[in-house]
Structures are given as structure tokens and as C-alpha cells.
Design an enzyme around this catalytic site. Structure first.
Site, PDB file in Angstrom:
ATOM      1  N   ARG A  47     -27.671   9.926 -58.961  1.00  0.00           N
ATOM      2  CA  ARG A  47     -27.303   8.989 -60.014  1.00  0.00           C
ATOM      3  C   ARG A  47     -28.549   8.249 -60.482  1.00  0.00           C
ATOM      4  O   ARG A  47     -29.394   7.845 -59.676  1.00  0.00           O
ATOM      5  CB  ARG A  47     -26.273   7.966 -59.501  1.00  0.00           C
ATOM      6  CG  ARG A  47     -24.844   8.507 -59.421  1.00  0.00           C
ATOM      7  CD  ARG A  47     -24.262   8.756 -60.800  1.00  0.00           C
ATOM      8  NE  ARG A  47     -22.900   9.274 -60.766  1.00  0.00           N
ATOM      9  CZ  ARG A  47     -22.590  10.554 -60.770  1.00  0.00           C
ATOM     10  NH1 ARG A  47     -23.544  11.459 -60.778  1.00  0.00           N
ATOM     11  NH2 ARG A  47     -21.324  10.933 -60.765  1.00  0.00           N
TER      12      ARG A  47
ATOM     13  N   HIS B 112     -29.075  16.122 -66.930  1.00  0.00           N
ATOM     14  CA  HIS B 112     -27.914  15.939 -66.055  1.00  0.00           C
ATOM     15  C   HIS B 112     -27.142  17.264 -65.887  1.00  0.00           C
ATOM     16  O   HIS B 112     -25.985  17.401 -66.289  1.00  0.00           O
ATOM     17  CB  HIS B 112     -26.980  14.849 -66.599  1.00  0.00           C
ATOM     18  CG  HIS B 112     -26.100  14.247 -65.541  1.00  0.00           C
ATOM     19  ND1 HIS B 112     -25.685  12.941 -65.579  1.00  0.00           N
ATOM     20  CD2 HIS B 112     -25.566  14.772 -64.412  1.00  0.00           C
ATOM     21  CE1 HIS B 112     -24.924  12.687 -64.525  1.00  0.00           C
ATOM     22  NE2 HIS B 112     -24.842  13.791 -63.807  1.00  0.00           N
TER      23      HIS B 112
ATOM     24  N   GLU C 154     -28.405   7.535 -70.340  1.00  0.00           N
ATOM     25  CA  GLU C 154     -28.308   8.959 -70.668  1.00  0.00           C
ATOM     26  C   GLU C 154     -27.676   9.138 -72.042  1.00  0.00           C
ATOM     27  O   GLU C 154     -26.547   8.682 -72.258  1.00  0.00           O
ATOM     28  CB  GLU C 154     -27.498   9.694 -69.600  1.00  0.00           C
ATOM     29  CG  GLU C 154     -28.179   9.680 -68.235  1.00  0.00           C
ATOM     30  CD  GLU C 154     -27.462  10.508 -67.182  1.00  0.00           C
ATOM     31  OE1 GLU C 154     -26.363  11.028 -67.464  1.00  0.00           O
ATOM     32  OE2 GLU C 154     -28.001  10.647 -66.079  1.00  0.00           O
TER      33      GLU C 154
END
Length: 363
Positions: free
Chosen positions: A236, A283, A265
Site C-alpha cells: 500500500r 498498481h 494514485e
């Protein structure tokens, strides 16, 4: 356990088609709508008993409170930091995730980033595309005999350890929950963070994002590491302090960073991403066909199990809500509902009662 009535489910993100198929085969109506703004989601969620999301949908308290019929929120993936679990629990809504769905995919990406850092693979590939043949510039290091520090020894940490041991790496780690004798069975020696930092050639983090883990790797911890330590984060964004990481890269205290996750993000500030010793992905930890199929299938089956009263699997607020779904507690819930009905009738009568005395007998 008692059953939960879920007749309709909204899928607000792109989830593997098997999720919709399994739910429909079990008599649950499924609607797919994405992407949606917060306002659109709040308006839409009022119609459904269940919601299935991945990581992009922010299931805030406002969204949860707008879902007057909501009984289940399913996260097709591991983390639930995009779901306000406390708000859901207060409403008696089950929040589920699929903790096993992306374990292998996330572990494999972590290993790929470790290997890419050791041999400068992305940078060398881009150099070749630019028409260059610069062998000396991309001198790497072997993984054999190096020390890998794994912070967080859950499912993913374990899989990373066993894979990197095959390269001859020594694996050490830290986890406040996993017993040291258990991790020793995987070949990971546990120790305190103070003992771990100075020994590592590579560090990878596999913890949830919470106050205790935010900025776990910061200026102080980087200062305690070997000069040139390489770090990887496929967990994370925020576990590694991004500003501290950039400073460590610029000073050479950190020799390279492999990042799949970020505080923001997509990141607007690309200073860290553009550093020559940083390699990054958008990601992709769970972005494999296998992981998405697994997560979609698992969350659908978990919802079906709850509807049928079979099991409460993957519920992150299970300890709080477990009693609610036990046969014994269900009788008390029915009693409470009946008492509420009696009181409503008393208050709504032509001559409302000023006091109501309730006498209970037995358990």
C-alpha cells in the site's frame, strides 16, 4: 448461522465475469455500472442489498448511509482501506474481502521487482529501445547470498520468502502477529525492526496501511540501513515515506526502489517516479487473469454462503458482527424487533402510554 437476505447486488467496477455468473446462478439479481462518481453511487446504491467493488470505488460513510438496504459489501481483493469498515459495522453491514485471491500474483510481482532492481532490467530495456548498447552502465548484483528483509509475514510475505530463497537469499523478517516459530518453518528468522534494518540488502513490505505502518520506512529507518539498500513496495502506498525515499535515492543511501503503489494514485508529482534508480508499475499487484478470476469467484461464493446461512468467510468485521448471525443472537434480535413493534403501537394509539414497563423472565 442465520441467513442474510441479499436479492440484488451492484458491481461498481470491472470484476471478472464469473462473479456475476455465480451470483445470478444463485438467484441474485446483478447490475454492473462503472465508472460512477460518488454522487452517482450514492443515488444508485439505494436500490441494492449488496455492493461488490475492487480498489477504485471509495465506499465512504456517506455512500454506506445512502445504501438503506445494504447488507453486504464485497471487496474483490485483499485490502479494504477504500471501505469505511466502522461506518458499515455501525449499520450492521458485513464487509468482506478475498484475502487469498491475489496472493500469488502480488508475490510474483514483488519478486520480479527485486530481480529488476538487481539487474536494472527496465532501464536496460529502455536503453536498447533507444538504440544503445551500454553494457557497462547497467552492471548489476547477484541475489545469491544477499539478505532480504520482509516486513509483514502474512500470506504474501510467506510466498515471497519461499520464492526468493530459491535464489539463495537469506530471508529475515518482522511481524507482530505471526509467531516466530511459524515463520521459522518457512525459513524466515524473525527479529525487531531495529535489528532488521542494518542487515538488509533488500527490503520488501507486506503490511496493511494503518497508523502503525504509515511511514514505516522513513528518514530514521533509512539511516539505520546499509548504504545502497534496495526497497520494494507492492502493498500500500504510504508504508514507505515517499519524500524520505526520494531523499534516500538522491543521497545514495537507497540504491533503488521498486514501487507498485503510491500515496496518490495516479501520482501527480512524478519526481520520485522519474528518478533513474526508481522503477514503477501502475498498481499491478493483482492484475493477472488468474488473480481477477480468483477474486471474482471468491467474493461471489462468499456472498452466496452468507445468503444460504452456510458460513461467514472473509468478513473483516466478523468479530463484531458474528454474534448478530448466530442462532442464539437471532432470537434476541427478533425479540427486540417485537418489542419495538409493541412500543410503536403504544405510541401511535389514540391515548398514547406515558410509561411502558417490560418484565423479562429467563435467558
Amino acid at each position: 448461522m442465520a441467513t442474510v437476505c441479499v436479492k440484488s447486488v451492484l458491481i461498481s467496477e470491472s470484476v471478472d465475469p464469473c462473479c456475476k455468473t455465480i451470483l445470478q446462478e444463485n438467484g441474485i439479481e446483478v447490475t454492473e455500472k462503472h465508472p460512477m462518481s460518488k454522487e452517482e453511487l450514492m443515488a444508485e446504491i439505494q436500490k441494492y442489498d449488496g455492493l461488490v467493488v475492487r480498489s477504485a470505488t471509495k465506499v465512504t460513510a456517506d455512500v454506506i448511509n445512502a445504501g438503506s438496504k445494504l447488507k453486504v459489501i464485497g471487496r474483490a481483493g485483499t485490502g479494504v482501506d477504500n471501505v469505511d469498515v466502522d461506518a458499515a459495522t455501525k449499520r450492521g453491514i458485513i464487509v468482506m474481502n478475498t484475502p487469498n485471491g491475489n496472493t500469488i500474483s502480488a508475490a510474483e510481482l514483488t519478486c520480479a521487482l527485486i530481480m529488476s532492481l538487481s539487474r536494472h532490467i527496465p532501464q536496460a530495456a529502455m536503453s536498447m529501445k533507444d538504440g544503445k548498447w551500454d553494457r557497462k552502465k547497467f552492471m548489476g548484483t547477484e541475489l545469491y547470498g544477499k539478505v532480504l528483509g520482509i516486513v509483514g509475514l502474512g500470506r504474501i510475505g510467506k510466498e515471497v520468502a519461499t520464492r526468493m530463497q530459491s535464489f539463495g537469499m537469506r530471508t529475515i523478517g518482522y511481524d507482530p502477529i505471526t509467531p516466530p516459530d511459524v515463520s521459522a518453518g518457512w525459513g524466515v528468522e524473525q527479529m525487531s525492526l531495529e535489528q532488521l534494518w542494518p542487515q538488509c540488502d533488500y527490503i520488501t513490505v507486506h503490511t496493511p496501511l494503518m497508523p502503525a505502518t504509515t511511514g514505516l520506512l522513513n528518514d530514521d529507518s533509512f539511516a539505520k540501513c546499509k548504504k545502497g539498500v534496495k526497497v520494494v513496495n507492492c502493498a500500500r502506498g504510504g508504508i514507505i515515506d515517499e519524500a524520505a525515499l526520494l531523499r534516500a535515492l538522491e543521497s545514495g543511501q537507497c540504491g533503488g526502489a521498486g514501487l507498485d503503489v503510491f500515496v496518490e494514485e495516479p501520482p501527480k508529482d512524478r519526481t520520485l517516479l522519474n528518478h533513474p534508480n526508481a522503477i514503477s508499475c501502475p498498481h499491478l499487484g493483482a492484475s493477472t487473469k488468474e488473480a481477477q478470476a480468483r477474486c471474482g469467484r471468491d467474493i461471489a461464493l462468499q456472498i452466496v454462503d452468507v445468503v444460504r446461512g452456510k458460513a461467514l468467510v472473509g468478513a473483516v468485521n466478523a468479530q463484531v458482527l458474528a454474534g448478530t448471525f448466530s442462532p442464539g443472537s437471532h432470537q434476541w434480535i427478533r425479540l427486540g424487533e417485537s418489542l419495538g413493534g409493541v412500543l410503536k403501537a403504544c405510541a401511535a394509539s389514540k391515548a398514547p402510554y406515558s410509561h411502558v414497563h417490560v418484565t423479562s423472565l429467563g435467558m
